[in-house]
Write a protein that holds these residues in place. Structure first.
Motif, PDB file in Angstrom:
ATOM      1  N   LEU A   1       0.828  -1.200   0.000  1.00 39.70           N
ATOM      2  CA  LEU A   1       0.000   0.000   0.000  1.00 39.70           C
ATOM      3  C   LEU A   1       0.868   1.259   0.000  1.00 39.70           C
ATOM      4  O   LEU A   1       0.575   2.238  -0.692  1.00 39.70           O
ATOM      5  CB  LEU A   1      -0.931  -0.009   1.210  1.00 39.70           C
ATOM      6  CG  LEU A   1      -1.892   1.164   1.349  1.00 39.70           C
ATOM      7  CD1 LEU A   1      -2.812   1.268   0.144  1.00 39.70           C
ATOM      8  CD2 LEU A   1      -2.707   1.036   2.633  1.00 39.70           C
ATOM      9  N   THR A   2       1.946   1.242   0.758  1.00 38.53           N
ATOM     10  CA  THR A   2       2.879   2.373   0.791  1.00 38.53           C
ATOM     11  C   THR A   2       3.502   2.606  -0.576  1.00 38.53           C
ATOM     12  O   THR A   2       3.613   3.746  -1.049  1.00 38.53           O
ATOM     13  CB  THR A   2       3.988   2.129   1.830  1.00 38.53           C
ATOM     14  OG1 THR A   2       3.389   1.925   3.108  1.00 38.53           O
ATOM     15  CG2 THR A   2       4.946   3.306   1.897  1.00 38.53           C
TER      16      THR A   2
ATOM     17  N   GLU B   1       1.377   6.575  -7.006  1.00 41.70           N
ATOM     18  CA  GLU B   1       0.285   7.481  -7.373  1.00 41.70           C
ATOM     19  C   GLU B   1       0.689   8.943  -7.213  1.00 41.70           C
ATOM     20  O   GLU B   1       0.235   9.808  -7.964  1.00 41.70           O
ATOM     21  CB  GLU B   1      -0.955   7.191  -6.527  1.00 41.70           C
ATOM     22  CG  GLU B   1      -2.171   7.940  -7.056  1.00 41.70           C
ATOM     23  CD  GLU B   1      -3.334   7.951  -6.094  1.00 41.70           C
ATOM     24  OE1 GLU B   1      -4.445   7.645  -6.525  1.00 41.70           O
ATOM     25  OE2 GLU B   1      -3.124   8.279  -4.910  1.00 41.70           O
ATOM     26  N   LYS B   2       1.548   9.222  -6.259  1.00 44.82           N
ATOM     27  CA  LYS B   2       2.005  10.604  -6.067  1.00 44.82           C
ATOM     28  C   LYS B   2       2.784  11.084  -7.284  1.00 44.82           C
ATOM     29  O   LYS B   2       2.713  12.248  -7.670  1.00 44.82           O
ATOM     30  CB  LYS B   2       2.870  10.706  -4.806  1.00 44.82           C
ATOM     31  CG  LYS B   2       3.167  12.136  -4.390  1.00 44.82           C
ATOM     32  CD  LYS B   2       3.827  12.199  -3.040  1.00 44.82           C
ATOM     33  CE  LYS B   2       4.044  13.635  -2.600  1.00 44.82           C
ATOM     34  NZ  LYS B   2       4.688  13.739  -1.269  1.00 44.82           N
TER      35      LYS B   2
ATOM     36  N   LEU C   1      -6.726   5.837  -2.534  1.00 45.10           N
ATOM     37  CA  LEU C   1      -6.098   5.741  -3.841  1.00 45.10           C
ATOM     38  C   LEU C   1      -7.130   5.941  -4.939  1.00 45.10           C
ATOM     39  O   LEU C   1      -8.284   5.540  -4.815  1.00 45.10           O
ATOM     40  CB  LEU C   1      -5.417   4.374  -4.015  1.00 45.10           C
ATOM     41  CG  LEU C   1      -4.205   4.126  -3.105  1.00 45.10           C
ATOM     42  CD1 LEU C   1      -3.733   2.698  -3.228  1.00 45.10           C
ATOM     43  CD2 LEU C   1      -3.079   5.079  -3.462  1.00 45.10           C
ATOM     44  N   ASN C   2      -6.695   6.538  -6.069  1.00 48.02           N
ATOM     45  CA  ASN C   2      -7.643   6.901  -7.122  1.00 48.02           C
ATOM     46  C   ASN C   2      -8.018   5.723  -8.014  1.00 48.02           C
ATOM     47  O   ASN C   2      -9.158   5.313  -8.070  1.00 48.02           O
ATOM     48  CB  ASN C   2      -7.071   8.037  -7.978  1.00 48.02           C
ATOM     49  CG  ASN C   2      -7.096   9.359  -7.228  1.00 48.02           C
ATOM     50  OD1 ASN C   2      -8.035   9.634  -6.513  1.00 48.02           O
ATOM     51  ND2 ASN C   2      -6.062  10.155  -7.394  1.00 48.02           N
TER      52      ASN C   2
ATOM     53  N   LEU D   1      -4.243  15.673  -8.080  1.00 51.66           N
ATOM     54  CA  LEU D   1      -3.865  15.386  -6.701  1.00 51.66           C
ATOM     55  C   LEU D   1      -3.843  16.669  -5.880  1.00 51.66           C
ATOM     56  O   LEU D   1      -3.399  17.715  -6.362  1.00 51.66           O
ATOM     57  CB  LEU D   1      -2.491  14.733  -6.640  1.00 51.66           C
ATOM     58  CG  LEU D   1      -2.348  13.349  -7.273  1.00 51.66           C
ATOM     59  CD1 LEU D   1      -0.916  12.857  -7.115  1.00 51.66           C
ATOM     60  CD2 LEU D   1      -3.321  12.358  -6.648  1.00 51.66           C
ATOM     61  N   ILE D   2      -4.318  16.590  -4.645  1.00 47.85           N
ATOM     62  CA  ILE D   2      -4.195  17.697  -3.691  1.00 47.85           C
ATOM     63  C   ILE D   2      -3.130  17.287  -2.680  1.00 47.85           C
ATOM     64  O   ILE D   2      -3.343  16.381  -1.877  1.00 47.85           O
ATOM     65  CB  ILE D   2      -5.528  17.975  -2.980  1.00 47.85           C
ATOM     66  CG1 ILE D   2      -6.616  18.309  -3.995  1.00 47.85           C
ATOM     67  CG2 ILE D   2      -5.366  19.132  -1.990  1.00 47.85           C
ATOM     68  CD1 ILE D   2      -7.987  18.496  -3.368  1.00 47.85           C
ATOM     69  N   ASN D   3      -1.982  17.930  -2.748  1.00 49.94           N
ATOM     70  CA  ASN D   3      -0.892  17.611  -1.838  1.00 49.94           C
ATOM     71  C   ASN D   3      -1.042  18.403  -0.543  1.00 49.94           C
ATOM     72  O   ASN D   3      -1.205  19.623  -0.563  1.00 49.94           O
ATOM     73  CB  ASN D   3       0.459  17.922  -2.485  1.00 49.94           C
ATOM     74  CG  ASN D   3       0.712  17.060  -3.709  1.00 49.94           C
ATOM     75  OD1 ASN D   3       0.336  15.886  -3.730  1.00 49.94           O
ATOM     76  ND2 ASN D   3       1.318  17.621  -4.731  1.00 49.94           N
TER      77      ASN D   3
END
Length: 365
Positions: free
Chosen positions: A62-63, A69-70, A93-94, A215-217
């Motif tokens: 998962l990590t 994804e980032k 996750l998307n 993505l919203i960081n």
């Protein structure tokens, strides 16, 4: 779809590869038993799909998925796992789905068909745009110049407005305390932050459900956006104007179809007023250029069509009526001249309680 398989068991990789070859919906470009080596490879080859075992000694699956994804929000990930609770863990996750052990061809085929269908649709000649002209929406500009609007279901008005604010300020870090001051200035700070975090969650969930790769960081004191391949219509339009002005009047004219109304005019966001005026002036100058170009080329009908489009979007702009009367006078279309003058009189009386400065007789000569 270019596919990477990551599993700590070589026999499991071979079994999965056999099934994928039978289904024939993917192309396997890389196979790995070490997730850390796989991560470096993924950055180089940018696959469309990753089939990933959820448990490794080196790093949790998962990590690893979150790290991938980032970097690439549009990569699709299929977890191969025996742990049912991974659905909850991977909720943020998307583009993700799950295949539970033991592997079944039918289930794998089902998941791949869903992903490949979306993949083919996304890889047609379409340009994803966040649109701010007239109202706030998501559209796809298709190869045949059709504009396809995709409805976004916003959980709250604040979620929609916060996302609009982030989009229009996407090149800077948007501080959390600024958002707090804008949306919840009169409630206790702890409650205000809770509201902010909740609405950011709503935004992420809306983007995820709509398949939008934005993505919203979350930084310590601010948020930043990563739009990936998604554009904004206001920047896209300016690019087209710079590209086609003085070069291709037909393509410039077509590009102006994006301007469906003034910047966020139907949303009534006070903070958007400056950008509304900025892009209105750009649009107005470009439309006047198009009209005058057609007029110089003696293409009066095209000039009139564009002048009518300008008037339709901005009916309180007095000069559009004069432009149209002059154009109709070149065609000696006296009925249309009188109609424009009558509409001008009605608009000025209703809006400003004044009369037109110019006399109708001037345009009937």
């Amino acid at each position: 779809m270019k596919t990477v398989i990551i599993d700590n068991d070589v026999a499991a990789i071979n079994h999965l590869e056999y099934i994928l070859e039978e289904i024939d919906l993917t192309t396997i470009v890389s196979k790995h038993t070490c997730p850390l080596k796989a991560e470096k490879e993924i950055i180089k080859i940018r696959p469309d799909l990753i089939i990933l075992e959820s448990n490794f000694k080196e790093i949790d699956g998962l990590t690893l998925a979150k790290k991938i994804e980032k970097e690439f929000a549009d990569i699709k990930i299929i977890f191969v796992t025996s742990h049912q609770n991974i659905k909850i863990e991977a909720f943020e996750l998307n583009q993700v789905d799950f295949i539970f052990k033991p592997l079944e061809k039918q289930r794998i085929n089902q998941v791949l068909k869903k992903f490949t269908s979306n993949f083919l649709m996304k890889n047609q000649e379409t340009i994803p745009l966040i649109s701010c002209f007239k109202n706030f929406k998501y559209i796809e500009l298709q190869e045949n110049d059709r504009i396809n609007q995709i409805d976004l279901n916003w959980r709250t008005k604040h979620a929609k407005e916060i996302f609009a604010y982030l989009i229009t300020h996407k090149k800077i870090n948007v501080r959390k305390d600024v958002l707090i001051e804008m949306f919840w200035p009169e409630i206790p700070l702890k409650e205000a932050y809770h509201n902010l975090y909740t609405n950011i969650y709503f935004i992420r969930n809306t983007l995820k459900k709509s398949g939008i790769a934005i993505l919203i960081n979350n930084n310590a004191d601010s948020y930043t956006l990563n739009l990936k391949n998604v554009k904004t219509d206001f920047e896209f339009l300016v690019e087209k104007i710079e590209k086609y002005k003085d070069v291709d009047i037909a393509k410039l004219e077509k590009a102006m179809d994006l301007y469906q109304g003034h910047f966020l005019e139907e949303e009534n966001y006070l903070w958007a007023d400056y950008k509304m005026q900025k892009y209105r002036l750009i649009w107005l100058e470009t439309m006047e250029y198009i009209i005058e170009t057609h007029r110089k080329e003696n293409n009066i009908h095209r000039a009139i069509i564009n002048a009518l489009a300008l008037q339709n979007i901005d009916p309180y702009l007095e000069q559009t009526y004069y432009i149209l009367m002059e154009l109709f006078s070149e065609l000696r279309d006296f009925s249309s001249i009188k109609n424009q003058y009558k509409r001008l009189e009605e608009m000025l009386k209703e809006e400003y309680n004044i009369k037109p400065e110019n006399n109708l007789k001037y345009y009937l000569k």
